[in-house]
Enzyme design. Structure first.
Site, PDB file in Angstrom:
ATOM      1  N   GLY A  91     -15.539 -10.528   9.298  1.00 23.14           N
ATOM      2  CA  GLY A  91     -15.932 -11.793   9.996  1.00 23.14           C
ATOM      3  C   GLY A  91     -17.300 -11.077  10.972  1.00 23.14           C
ATOM      4  O   GLY A  91     -17.428  -9.795  10.875  1.00 23.14           O
ATOM      5  N   GLY A  93     -19.073  -9.984  13.458  1.00 20.09           N
ATOM      6  CA  GLY A  93     -18.262  -9.129  14.606  1.00 20.09           C
ATOM      7  C   GLY A  93     -19.583  -9.028  15.679  1.00 20.09           C
ATOM      8  O   GLY A  93     -19.403  -8.682  16.974  1.00 20.09           O
ATOM      9  N   ASP A 253     -18.220  -7.623   1.150  1.00 23.30           N
ATOM     10  CA  ASP A 253     -18.693  -8.741   2.243  1.00 23.30           C
ATOM     11  C   ASP A 253     -20.038  -8.214   2.380  1.00 23.30           C
ATOM     12  O   ASP A 253     -20.640  -9.103   3.232  1.00 23.30           O
ATOM     13  CB  ASP A 253     -18.079  -7.827   3.685  1.00 23.30           C
ATOM     14  CG  ASP A 253     -17.833  -6.630   4.047  1.00 23.30           C
ATOM     15  OD1 ASP A 253     -17.772  -5.855   3.175  1.00 23.30           O
ATOM     16  OD2 ASP A 253     -18.709  -6.217   5.008  1.00 23.30           O
TER      17      ASP A 253
HETATM   18  P1  AMP Z   1     -21.643  -3.840   8.097  1.00 23.42           P
HETATM   19  O1  AMP Z   1     -20.917  -2.278   8.007  1.00 23.42           O
HETATM   20  O2  AMP Z   1     -22.610  -4.054   8.804  1.00 23.42           O
HETATM   21  O3  AMP Z   1     -21.402  -4.836   6.843  1.00 23.42           O
HETATM   22  O4  AMP Z   1     -20.335  -4.564   8.997  1.00 23.42           O
HETATM   23  C1  AMP Z   1     -18.902  -4.576   8.644  1.00 23.42           C
HETATM   24  C2  AMP Z   1     -18.197  -5.330   9.384  1.00 23.42           C
HETATM   25  O5  AMP Z   1     -18.106  -4.714  10.985  1.00 23.42           O
HETATM   26  C3  AMP Z   1     -18.698  -6.791   9.788  1.00 23.42           C
HETATM   27  O6  AMP Z   1     -17.643  -7.590   9.986  1.00 23.42           O
HETATM   28  C4  AMP Z   1     -19.601  -6.605  11.033  1.00 23.42           C
HETATM   29  O7  AMP Z   1     -19.798  -7.849  11.864  1.00 23.42           O
HETATM   30  C5  AMP Z   1     -18.644  -5.453  11.757  1.00 23.42           C
HETATM   31  N1  AMP Z   1     -19.229  -4.780  12.848  1.00 23.42           N
HETATM   32  C6  AMP Z   1     -20.510  -4.032  12.646  1.00 23.42           C
HETATM   33  N2  AMP Z   1     -20.969  -3.357  13.718  1.00 23.42           N
HETATM   34  C7  AMP Z   1     -20.233  -4.178  14.475  1.00 23.42           C
HETATM   35  C8  AMP Z   1     -20.278  -4.005  16.234  1.00 23.42           C
HETATM   36  N3  AMP Z   1     -21.205  -2.949  16.682  1.00 23.42           N
HETATM   37  N4  AMP Z   1     -19.800  -4.494  16.892  1.00 23.42           N
HETATM   38  C9  AMP Z   1     -18.840  -5.402  16.249  1.00 23.42           C
HETATM   39  N5  AMP Z   1     -18.615  -5.578  15.186  1.00 23.42           N
HETATM   40  C10 AMP Z   1     -19.412  -4.772  13.913  1.00 23.42           C
HETATM   41 MG    MG Z   2     -22.286  -6.475   6.302  1.00 18.72          MG
END
Ligand code: AMP
Ligand code: MG
Length: 493
Positions: A91, A93, A253
């Site tokens: 989701g 985040g 995702d």
């Molecule tokens: P990503 O690696 O950017 O595709 O992120 C994978 C998941 O981690 C997604 O659900 C993001 O919303 C969550 N996410 C990445 N960085 C953060 C953060 N700093 N705080 C909260 N959620 C995060």
């Molecule tokens: Mg992502």
């Protein structure tokens, strides 16, 4: 959120919020201590019909501090396979979908903030983003767009005034991302994993209506949806390969249903050609290395297909057989796009038996030769126009390349184009300027350490017309100096 909402001068039309209740949670952005608009993409704003040009109000909106009039901010739920392992709930985040607008051509586009604070899906994360990563995404996605590769776009960068801790304190920032939608393979996986078939079908129907409306009339809309996403992704990944782009984190995702490139975390363009090019520090096994990208896209698509099996055929064996055939078809679509693109890069307009092998042979001659991928294709055209043989000098050992070039010249004799036309055609598809890692890093350093955005603006401006030679901008076309060393990207952006 404030009761006097800021008017961007655009009408929101929030189909996700209105039609997909239960697919998200409503939430608000954090108030930024001192939001400053450091970049605003005027051309994209115009396309979206955003007429408000008040920098303070834009900073308030695009930091998440104030909700724009007509928005319905929310965090979407999704799941995802990350490096092969399934996470049943991810989701948004640290992202907030403000809502949707119809652009000047009537296309529905999401406006989303990234880095605006914690949501119900933040897990252990802080919900924030740091300036360097935000500028990196801005540069990369706008460069991809200028190269003609489907991608989410960047509308604004706002610094928040809040220091964010990563390996050290860094300036916090929020990116405003614009996308055809944020539907992902992982969105389907979430509802499949929950066993919520009704919602899954509702999602599939929404995806069809939004991205593939022609399938509404289909006898097999859900099987055709798989094929449509497959075709878009096959074309997209072919374009990545042709441009020398390594996405770096092709988790389910991070694969869109629309076929746009999304999530510019650990991605990078390669300077020297290497089939195994890999930049991400966390991808020890090279799962998402350059030449694995088509196979990984196909793997992700198979995960999408699995979620739709119940709607393809009542007989589950038949459903699996039909979905499997659809996914197997990925390679043909990928190859035909790659082949078409590579032919254009090499100035070939006709189809001749043996072309695929010829293209592959060029890549083989480049492997481990420390040859700059982008420069080579541009040099091939230059050599044709000036009857010179400078491309050889780009190779540490050009022996295989020289053999290949003789075959290519033979092949060109079967082409109808005159040399001048061929050179023009090649130059239209072989960029001079790509977002080279050393350039992007220098820009980030200037902004983070000295609040100097001039290098960022200069790079953005050059990358906006990547196929056109720009006076005095030669430095932007050069590979990284040896002192730059091996480039590594880090997650946790
Ligand atoms: P990503 O690696 O950017 O595709 O992120 C994978 C998941 O981690 C997604 O659900 C993001 O919303 C969550 N996410 C990445 N960085 C953060 C953060 N700093 N705080 C909260 N959620 C995060
Ligand atoms: Mg992502």
């Amino acid at each position: 959120m404030s009761s006097t909402e800021i008017d961007l001068g655009v009408s929101f039309d929030n189909s996700y919020a209105n039609e997909l209740k239960g697919f998200y949670v409503s939430c608000e952005g954090d108030k930024a201590p001192t939001p400053v608009l450091v970049k605003f993409n005027q051309a994209l704003a115009e396309q979206l019909g955003i007429s408000n040009r008040n920098a303070e109000q834009l900073a308030d909106v695009f930091s998440g501090s104030e909700a724009p009039l007509g928005s319905a901010p929310l965090a979407q739920v999704y799941a995802g396979h990350q490096f092969g392992g399934f996470s049943p709930q991810l989701g948004d985040g640290r992202a907030l979908l403000l809502g949707e607008v119809l652009d000047e051509s009537g296309q529905r586009l999401d406006i989303q903030l990234k880095g605006s604070g914690r949501t119900q899906f933040s897990r252990g994360g802080d919900g924030k983003a740091v300036l360097g990563a935000i500028l990196r995404e801005y540069i990369l996605c706008e460069a991809m767009h200028a190269l003609g590769i489907a991608t989410t776009r960047a509308l604004a960068v706002v610094t928040t005034g809040e220091p964010i801790y990563r390996t050290r304190y860094l300036p916090g920032a929020v990116l405003t991302r614009v996308a055809a939608s944020h539907l992902r393979v992982g969105t389907f996986q979430y509802f499949a994993a929950q066993g919520e078939e009704d919602k899954l079908k509702q999602l599939a129907d929404y995806a069809i209506a939004r991205h593939y409306p022609e399938l509404k009339q289909s006898q097999q809309p859900y099987l055709d949806l798989i094929c449509a996403v497959r075709d878009k992704q096959a074309e997209l990944v072919a374009k990545w390969m042709l441009a020398g782009f390594v996405h770096g984190v092709m988790n389910t995702d991070n694969m869109t249903i629309s076929g746009e490139t999304i999530d510019y975390g650990p991605c990078a363009f390669m300077d020297n050609y290497d089939a195994n090019a890999l930049f991400s520090s966390i991808d020890q096994d090279g799962r998402y290395a350059y030449s694995n990208q088509p196979a990984m896209a196909q793997w992700d698509l198979a995960r999408l297909a699995e979620t739709l099996l119940p709607f393809i055929n009542e007989d589950s064996d038949d459903a699996i057989a039909q979905a499997t055939d659809a996914i197997k078809g990925f390679w043909d679509v990928f190859k035909s796009h790659w082949q078409l693109g590579m032919r254009a890069k090499l100035g070939m307009t006709t189809e001749v038996e043996g072309d695929y092998a010829l293209c592959e042979q060029l890549l083989e001659s480049m492997q481990a030769q420390a040859v700059d991928y982008t420069q080579l294709f541009r040099q091939l055209a230059l050599d044709l126009s000036s009857d010179s043989a400078d491309a050889e000098t780009l190779f540490s050992d050009p022996s295989l390349f020289i053999l290949w070039k003789a075959l290519w010249h033979e092949r060109l004799k079967k082409e109808p184009l005159a040399t001048a036309e061929r050179v023009t055609m090649m130059n239209a598809v072989n960029p001079i300027y790509i977002p080279r890692n050393h350039l992007v890093e220098a820009v980030i350093e200037a902004a983070e350490d000295r609040s100097d955005y001039q290098p960022f603006e200069a790079l953005i401006s050059v990358l906006a017309t990547p196929y056109t030679l720009q006076e005095g901008k030669e430095d932007f076309s050069l590979s990284a100096p040896a002192s730059f060393g091996k480039f590594t990207t880090y997650c946790g952006t």
